[in-house]
Structure formats: C-alpha cells, structure tokens
Design a protein around this motif. Sequence first.
Motif, PDB file in Angstrom:
ATOM      1  N   THR A 165      17.814  18.570  29.999  1.00 31.34           N
ATOM      2  CA  THR A 165      17.899  19.564  28.931  1.00 31.34           C
ATOM      3  C   THR A 165      18.250  20.961  29.430  1.00 31.34           C
ATOM      4  N   SER A 166      17.820  21.319  30.634  1.00 33.55           N
ATOM      5  CA  SER A 166      18.007  22.690  31.113  1.00 33.55           C
ATOM      6  C   SER A 166      19.209  22.860  32.032  1.00 33.55           C
ATOM      7  N   ILE A 167      19.585  21.814  32.754  1.00 34.02           N
ATOM      8  CA  ILE A 167      20.672  21.941  33.733  1.00 34.02           C
ATOM      9  C   ILE A 167      21.926  21.203  33.291  1.00 34.02           C
ATOM     10  N   MET A 168      21.762  19.941  32.897  1.00 34.02           N
ATOM     11  CA  MET A 168      22.926  19.120  32.598  1.00 34.02           C
ATOM     12  C   MET A 168      23.495  19.363  31.205  1.00 34.02           C
ATOM     13  N   LEU A 169      22.626  19.534  30.222  1.00 33.89           N
ATOM     14  CA  LEU A 169      23.095  19.703  28.847  1.00 33.89           C
ATOM     15  C   LEU A 169      23.977  20.938  28.670  1.00 33.89           C
ATOM     16  N   PRO A 170      23.601  22.115  29.221  1.00 32.79           N
ATOM     17  CA  PRO A 170      24.503  23.271  29.055  1.00 32.79           C
ATOM     18  C   PRO A 170      25.887  23.044  29.663  1.00 32.79           C
ATOM     19  N   VAL A 171      25.958  22.311  30.765  1.00 40.04           N
ATOM     20  CA  VAL A 171      27.253  22.034  31.380  1.00 40.04           C
ATOM     21  C   VAL A 171      28.058  21.046  30.540  1.00 40.04           C
ATOM     22  N   ALA A 172      27.358  20.091  29.931  1.00 36.55           N
ATOM     23  CA  ALA A 172      28.039  19.038  29.175  1.00 36.55           C
ATOM     24  C   ALA A 172      28.364  19.433  27.739  1.00 36.55           C
ATOM     25  N   ILE A 173      27.810  20.548  27.258  1.00 40.77           N
ATOM     26  CA  ILE A 173      27.990  20.919  25.856  1.00 40.77           C
ATOM     27  C   ILE A 173      29.455  21.056  25.447  1.00 40.77           C
ATOM     28  N   PRO A 174      30.338  21.713  26.219  1.00 37.85           N
ATOM     29  CA  PRO A 174      31.743  21.805  25.773  1.00 37.85           C
ATOM     30  C   PRO A 174      32.381  20.447  25.520  1.00 37.85           C
ATOM     31  N   SER A 175      32.168  19.485  26.421  1.00 32.65           N
ATOM     32  CA  SER A 175      32.728  18.145  26.222  1.00 32.65           C
ATOM     33  C   SER A 175      32.085  17.457  25.033  1.00 32.65           C
ATOM     34  N   LEU A 176      30.787  17.663  24.847  1.00 33.57           N
ATOM     35  CA  LEU A 176      30.100  17.043  23.717  1.00 33.57           C
ATOM     36  C   LEU A 176      30.603  17.591  22.388  1.00 33.57           C
ATOM     37  N   VAL A 177      30.814  18.898  22.326  1.00 37.31           N
ATOM     38  CA  VAL A 177      31.299  19.510  21.087  1.00 37.31           C
ATOM     39  C   VAL A 177      32.712  19.019  20.767  1.00 37.31           C
ATOM     40  N   THR A 178      33.571  18.989  21.780  1.00 43.69           N
ATOM     41  CA  THR A 178      34.939  18.510  21.562  1.00 43.69           C
ATOM     42  C   THR A 178      34.937  17.069  21.090  1.00 43.69           C
ATOM     43  N   GLY A 179      34.167  16.219  21.765  1.00 43.92           N
ATOM     44  CA  GLY A 179      34.114  14.816  21.368  1.00 43.92           C
ATOM     45  C   GLY A 179      33.508  14.613  19.995  1.00 43.92           C
ATOM     46  N   THR A 180      32.501  15.408  19.653  1.00 46.07           N
ATOM     47  CA  THR A 180      31.865  15.282  18.339  1.00 46.07           C
ATOM     48  C   THR A 180      32.839  15.643  17.226  1.00 46.07           C
ATOM     49  N   ILE A 181      33.605  16.703  17.415  1.00 43.25           N
ATOM     50  CA  ILE A 181      34.563  17.117  16.387  1.00 43.25           C
ATOM     51  C   ILE A 181      35.674  16.084  16.247  1.00 43.25           C
ATOM     52  N   LEU A 182      36.126  15.521  17.367  1.00 47.70           N
ATOM     53  CA  LEU A 182      37.145  14.477  17.294  1.00 47.70           C
ATOM     54  C   LEU A 182      36.602  13.237  16.580  1.00 47.70           C
ATOM     55  N   ALA A 183      35.351  12.890  16.861  1.00 48.80           N
ATOM     56  CA  ALA A 183      34.735  11.766  16.154  1.00 48.80           C
ATOM     57  C   ALA A 183      34.616  12.054  14.664  1.00 48.80           C
ATOM     58  N   ALA A 184      34.313  13.308  14.315  1.00 47.74           N
ATOM     59  CA  ALA A 184      34.237  13.679  12.907  1.00 47.74           C
ATOM     60  C   ALA A 184      35.599  13.551  12.243  1.00 47.74           C
ATOM     61  N   GLY A 185      36.664  13.878  12.962  1.00 51.62           N
ATOM     62  CA  GLY A 185      37.996  13.709  12.399  1.00 51.62           C
ATOM     63  C   GLY A 185      38.316  12.255  12.098  1.00 51.62           C
ATOM     64  N   ARG A 186      37.841  11.353  12.935  1.00 53.79           N
ATOM     65  CA  ARG A 186      38.042   9.927  12.676  1.00 53.79           C
ATOM     66  C   ARG A 186      37.309   9.493  11.412  1.00 53.79           C
ATOM     67  N   VAL A 187      36.105  10.012  11.237  1.00 51.19           N
ATOM     68  CA  VAL A 187      35.331   9.664  10.051  1.00 51.19           C
ATOM     69  C   VAL A 187      36.033  10.152   8.792  1.00 51.19           C
ATOM     70  N   PHE A 188      36.592  11.342   8.856  1.00 50.20           N
ATOM     71  CA  PHE A 188      37.215  11.941   7.681  1.00 50.20           C
ATOM     72  C   PHE A 188      38.421  11.127   7.201  1.00 50.20           C
ATOM     73  N   GLY A 189      39.129  10.490   8.116  1.00 50.00           N
ATOM     74  CA  GLY A 189      40.308   9.748   7.719  1.00 50.00           C
ATOM     75  C   GLY A 189      40.098   8.264   7.509  1.00 50.00           C
ATOM     76  N   GLU A 190      38.856   7.777   7.604  1.00 49.80           N
ATOM     77  CA  GLU A 190      38.600   6.346   7.480  1.00 49.80           C
ATOM     78  C   GLU A 190      38.606   5.922   6.018  1.00 49.80           C
ATOM     79  N   ALA A 191      39.166   4.733   5.747  1.00 46.30           N
ATOM     80  CA  ALA A 191      39.240   4.240   4.370  1.00 46.30           C
ATOM     81  C   ALA A 191      38.771   2.799   4.240  1.00 46.30           C
ATOM     82  N   ALA A 192      39.188   1.925   5.166  1.00 45.74           N
ATOM     83  CA  ALA A 192      38.941   0.490   4.999  1.00 45.74           C
ATOM     84  C   ALA A 192      37.456   0.172   4.896  1.00 45.74           C
ATOM     85  N   ALA A 193      36.640   0.774   5.770  1.00 47.96           N
ATOM     86  CA  ALA A 193      35.203   0.475   5.744  1.00 47.96           C
ATOM     87  C   ALA A 193      34.532   1.010   4.493  1.00 47.96           C
TER      88      ALA A 193
END
Length: 311
Positions: A192-220
Amino acid sequence: MTTQTQILRSKARKRAKTADKVATVVIIVFALSIVAILLGLIGFIMFRGLGHISWHFLTSNPQTIREGGGIGPPLFNSLYLLVLTMIITIPLGLGGGIYMSEYAKPGKITSFIRLVVEVLSSFPSIVIGLFGLLVFVNTFEMGFSLLAGALALTIFNLPLMVRITEQAFSGVPREQKEAGLALGLSKWKIITSIMLPVAIPSLVTGTILAAGRVFGEAAALLFTSGMTTPPLNFSDWNPLHPRSPLNPLRPAETLATHIWKVNSEGLAPDAIQIAAGASAVLVIMVLLFNLFARWGGRTLYRYMTASKRMN
C-alpha cells in the motif's frame, strides 16, 4: 584467399542491408495499413453520423415508429451501467491481481488460476451473456436489469483487470520491495505504501481502457440488461423507486444495444440517421476514454516521478 573472403563478406553485408531495407518497408506498409483502416472506419462513421448529433438528439427519448427520436435514456443507461460495472470490477480485479503478483506462490495452483483467467478472457461476450441470462436473470431472479448487466460485464472485464493489476505490481523495481523489507515493514504496508503509488499510473490507464470496453459492449447486454427502458422520472433520484434512473433493478437499453435494435427493427422513418448518429456518439465516447487513459497515465507518471525526485 583473403581477397575472396572480403568479397564474400561484402556480398553478405549487401544482402543483409537489402533484407533490412525490404523488412523495414514491409513493416512500414503494414503499420500504415492499420492506421489507414482505423482512420477510414472512424471517418466513415463520423461522416455519416456527425450531422445528426444535436442537443435534442442527445437528450430526447427514442421513438419506435415516429421520426425525431433521440438517445437520451440509452446514453444515460450506458454511463450508469459503466459506473456500476467498475464499482464491482475494480475491487475484484485489484484483489486478484495483487494476490497473483505478491501472494501466490509458483506452482500448479497458481498456474491453474492463470489458465482460468486466460480462458475467461477469450470467452465470446455472447456466451457470457447467455451465462448471465441463466444465472443472474433466471436463477437469482434479477430479471432484465442494470445489476444483471453489470455482473455479466464484470465477468467479461475481470480477466483484463486482473492482468493489468498483476503486470503493474510486477513492474515495480525489486529494490523498492527489498528496501521496505529491510525497514521492517509488513507485506501489506509495502504493497500500500511503496508499490501502489508506483503502480497507480498503469492501474489508472488500464482501468479507463477497461471502462471503454464496457461502454461499447452489446452482445452480453442483450440477454441481461434487456432491450427496453421504462419511462424514467429524472426528478426522482431515489434508487428504490421503480421509475428512478438510479434503480439498479430496472431494465435498461444501452447505447450499443439501441444501435443494434434500431438497425434490426428499423420501424422509425429516420432509423438509418438515428443509428448513424448513435454510432458516432459511441465512437466518440470510446475515443475519449482511450485518449483520457493515455493522458491520465502520463500525467500520473510525471507526478509520481517528480514526487520521488523531491523526496
């Protein structure tokens, strides 16, 4: 003998240079072809749809048999479903990714979990939709609802979130982990104190990209959230009210399913124009998600780097 060897080496260098030039040209052609296909697809959708987008189109209710309908409720449903899905997906994805990266020991069980994640990520969305229909809609008696759609999209998006989290934490330099251990910090404190701050940029980018996939999904969503939206009372935001926009147990037609429905039924006289405008709005939203992901990731990375230098 020396002269002949030099000639052979010279010919070999020429062949290598020629092969390098040919390979470079082929790679550039492939790259430009991908860009051309993408720009052509986006340009075609925008050319057909931008002229039909207006404030009335974005806020008014759809029409079944009359012209002049809009995409207000489907657009709101898409955004609300996105929020519900990410509320469920982010904690599960972060927990699974952290476990796989920091707690899981190499072995058959860990390999089996990774295999399950990979298999789940390759499932067609239509299969996940049928699973959601059988389990969430019928077995748990949720009916066609936003909650059933959010749970189905969580299954669809969870493998991506787990992989993004695992890669983000695995990319943290090992020296930082060892420094935390040397200071006597617990494993959770290091995460939580050392690794998470370093990983946050990648996590935010991946989360937003995953959200974009959700927004365009139709079949399910065709089998889980439904293809209709009841009349909504936007003055009542009580999530327990049946006509409230925030009621998670109401059926909800999203923007992607609305496009499919308009194209398949085509009862309204301006069905083609409505589908073209809705498609342009959907593409714009997905592009904004991707651009925001890149911008957000870079901004956070620069901020984290600057903070380290100051400390």
